[in-house]
Design an enzyme around this catalytic site. Sequence first.
Site, PDB file in Angstrom:
ATOM      1  N   ASP A  13       1.689   6.316  66.668  1.00 40.40           N
ATOM      2  CA  ASP A  13       0.431   6.970  66.344  1.00 40.40           C
ATOM      3  C   ASP A  13       0.161   7.365  68.401  1.00 40.40           C
ATOM      4  O   ASP A  13      -0.021   8.100  69.047  1.00 40.40           O
ATOM      5  CB  ASP A  13      -0.736   5.899  66.388  1.00 40.40           C
ATOM      6  CG  ASP A  13      -2.039   5.979  66.326  1.00 40.40           C
ATOM      7  OD1 ASP A  13      -2.785   7.917  66.252  1.00 40.40           O
ATOM      8  OD2 ASP A  13      -2.947   5.538  66.597  1.00 40.40           O
TER       9      ASP A  13
ATOM     10  N   SER B  89       4.456   1.640  59.075  1.00 38.91           N
ATOM     11  CA  SER B  89       4.530   0.285  58.903  1.00 38.91           C
ATOM     12  C   SER B  89       5.076  -0.174  58.699  1.00 38.91           C
ATOM     13  O   SER B  89       5.560  -1.448  58.953  1.00 38.91           O
ATOM     14  CB  SER B  89       3.659  -0.353  57.368  1.00 38.91           C
ATOM     15  OG  SER B  89       2.478   0.116  57.141  1.00 38.91           O
TER      16      SER B  89
HETATM   17  N1  AR6 Z   1       8.854   9.132  66.055  1.00 36.61           N
HETATM   18  C1  AR6 Z   1       9.151   8.482  65.165  1.00 36.61           C
HETATM   19  N2  AR6 Z   1       8.813   7.320  64.800  1.00 36.61           N
HETATM   20  C2  AR6 Z   1       8.539   6.682  65.610  1.00 36.61           C
HETATM   21  C3  AR6 Z   1       8.043   7.398  66.716  1.00 36.61           C
HETATM   22  C4  AR6 Z   1       8.265   8.980  67.400  1.00 36.61           C
HETATM   23  N3  AR6 Z   1       7.988   9.989  68.333  1.00 36.61           N
HETATM   24  N4  AR6 Z   1       7.596   6.025  67.788  1.00 36.61           N
HETATM   25  C5  AR6 Z   1       7.855   5.231  67.350  1.00 36.61           C
HETATM   26  N5  AR6 Z   1       8.634   6.041  65.747  1.00 36.61           N
HETATM   27  P1  AR6 Z   1       4.513   1.500  64.176  1.00 36.61           P
HETATM   28  P2  AR6 Z   1       3.105   0.897  62.462  1.00 36.61           P
HETATM   29  C6  AR6 Z   1       8.923   5.241  64.851  1.00 36.61           C
HETATM   30  O1  AR6 Z   1       4.574   1.193  65.291  1.00 36.61           O
HETATM   31  O2  AR6 Z   1       4.302   0.052  61.261  1.00 36.61           O
HETATM   32  C7  AR6 Z   1      -0.170   1.774  66.187  1.00 36.61           C
HETATM   33  O3  AR6 Z   1      -0.887   1.117  67.458  1.00 36.61           O
HETATM   34  C8  AR6 Z   1       8.996   3.386  64.949  1.00 36.61           C
HETATM   35  O4  AR6 Z   1      10.129   3.231  65.718  1.00 36.61           O
HETATM   36  O5  AR6 Z   1       3.997   3.078  65.164  1.00 36.61           O
HETATM   37  O6  AR6 Z   1       2.815   1.598  60.607  1.00 36.61           O
HETATM   38  C9  AR6 Z   1      -1.360   2.129  65.664  1.00 36.61           C
HETATM   39  O7  AR6 Z   1      -2.054   2.373  65.932  1.00 36.61           O
HETATM   40  C10 AR6 Z   1       8.735   2.820  63.268  1.00 36.61           C
HETATM   41  O8  AR6 Z   1      10.151   2.712  62.843  1.00 36.61           O
HETATM   42  O9  AR6 Z   1       2.864   1.928  63.044  1.00 36.61           O
HETATM   43  C11 AR6 Z   1      -1.603   1.212  64.155  1.00 36.61           C
HETATM   44  O10 AR6 Z   1      -1.793   0.145  65.028  1.00 36.61           O
HETATM   45  C12 AR6 Z   1       7.906   3.504  62.583  1.00 36.61           C
HETATM   46  O11 AR6 Z   1       7.357   4.538  64.004  1.00 36.61           O
HETATM   47  C13 AR6 Z   1      -0.071   0.520  63.948  1.00 36.61           C
HETATM   48  O12 AR6 Z   1       0.742   0.951  65.564  1.00 36.61           O
HETATM   49  C14 AR6 Z   1       6.202   3.082  63.131  1.00 36.61           C
HETATM   50  O13 AR6 Z   1       6.060   2.039  63.767  1.00 36.61           O
HETATM   51  C15 AR6 Z   1       0.874   0.785  63.123  1.00 36.61           C
HETATM   52  O14 AR6 Z   1       1.773   0.312  62.897  1.00 36.61           O
END
Ligand code: AR6
Length: 176
Positions: free
Chosen positions: A37, A120
């Site tokens: 995000d 997630s």
């Molecule tokens: N490209 C692709 N995947 C990514 C990237 C990127 N640039 N950066 C991280 N990931 P998360 P959630 C991966 O924590 O669990 C936020 O604060 C990461 O390695 O981003 O759904 C929101 O505002 C992991 O595999 O999302 C919410 O509050 C995946 O994306 C909360 O986090 C999801 O990790 C959502 O948590």
Amino acid sequence: MMEMKSFKIVLGDITKVKTDAIVNAANTTLLGGGGVDGAIHRAAGPELLEECRKLNGCPTGEAKMTKGYRLPAKYVIHTPGPVWQGGGHHEAELLENSYQNSLRLAESKGLRTVAFPSISTGVYHFPLDAAARIAVRTICTFLETSDSVQEVWMVCFDERTKQAYEKAATEWKSIS
Ligand code: AR6
């Protein structure tokens, strides 16, 4: 006619992907955060937050769309996935809803290509193998009957995540 639809699992940064839409693993405020995000908001620029402010948030499992601004992707589909709370709080159903409602929104807007991050499985702590099975099943089932959406990418940020989705896709092929 030959089946041209495809589901691809790749390693990479979703902010660099040039699909019609990328999906953001958001939170219910839609006002940004960390992880993917934060990366999407940084790469899109401040206009993205301005548009998100007008959306009044989004319930878990639902999806809302904005423009992509400075991203290579034209649109961003924002969906808050569920926070893992042990599995007894409809987490599996809510995660399926996030994929399904994102794809329905893309279809309703006539989009052809969509890229997902692993919703997630970061700070929301949904167990990776279970999340991958839900994602693969929902995406592949959707692609069987979609008209507009032709190509879906799963963009994995690390090798462990990519391996989990590849394993889930292999399992899905063997049972479907
Ligand atoms: N490209 C692709 N995947 C990514 C990237 C990127 N640039 N950066 C991280 N990931 P998360 P959630 C991966 O924590 O669990 C936020 O604060 C990461 O390695 O981003 O759904 C929101 O505002 C992991 O595999 O999302 C919410 O509050 C995946 O994306 C909360 O986090 C999801 O990790 C959502 O948590």
